[in-house]
Motif scaffolding. Structure first.
Motif, mmCIF file in Angstrom:
data_model
loop_
_atom_site.group_PDB
_atom_site.id
_atom_site.type_symbol
_atom_site.label_atom_id
_atom_site.label_comp_id
_atom_site.label_asym_id
_atom_site.label_seq_id
_atom_site.Cartn_x
_atom_site.Cartn_y
_atom_site.Cartn_z
ATOM 1 N N GLU A 44 22.043 42.666 43.896
ATOM 2 C CA GLU A 44 20.865 41.927 43.437
ATOM 3 C C GLU A 44 20.893 40.505 43.994
ATOM 4 N N THR A 45 22.076 39.923 44.065
ATOM 5 C CA THR A 45 22.214 38.581 44.644
ATOM 6 C C THR A 45 21.832 38.600 46.117
ATOM 7 N N GLU B 13 14.263 35.000 49.619
ATOM 8 C CA GLU B 13 14.004 33.553 49.734
ATOM 9 C C GLU B 13 13.521 33.172 51.131
ATOM 10 N N SER C 297 18.024 38.991 46.441
ATOM 11 C CA SER C 297 17.282 37.775 46.091
ATOM 12 C C SER C 297 17.424 36.725 47.172
ATOM 13 N N LYS C 298 18.578 36.643 47.831
ATOM 14 C CA LYS C 298 18.757 35.705 48.942
ATOM 15 C C LYS C 298 17.856 36.087 50.119
ATOM 16 N N GLU D 27 25.038 43.844 40.446
ATOM 17 C CA GLU D 27 24.830 42.393 40.421
ATOM 18 C C GLU D 27 25.065 41.766 41.789
ATOM 19 N N ARG D 28 26.074 42.239 42.507
ATOM 20 C CA ARG D 28 26.360 41.715 43.843
ATOM 21 C C ARG D 28 25.199 41.997 44.797
#
Length: 70
Positions: free
Chosen positions: A61-62, A69, A65-66, A58-59
């Motif tokens: 994936e964050t 962007e 995703s950043k 999860e860390r």
């Protein structure tokens, strides 16, 4: 982590990570050093990183995703 394992242990660990769905995909190249430091193992077949646990997945994936962007 992977460097400390025997070949048999490495294969078993990769299977566990695949079975638990701990695969990180996407544009991971910009954060690959962070992924490696978090225990990620590159899976050539899946073209993604096998993470050691849900929290690290999860860390990362964050982070991915950043990066996407920008």
């Amino acid at each position: 982590m992977a460097g400390d394992l025997s070949k048999e242990e490495f294969v078993t660990e990769c299977k566990r990570r695949r079975d638990e769905g701990l695969l990180l995909k996407g544009n991971t190249y910009p954060v690959r050093d962070d992924v490696k430091e978090s225990g990620g193992i590159w899976d050539r077949k899946e073209k993604g990183w096998l993470m050691p646990d849900k929290e690290s997945l999860e860390r990362m994936e964050t982070l991915v995703s950043k990066q996407e962007e920008f």
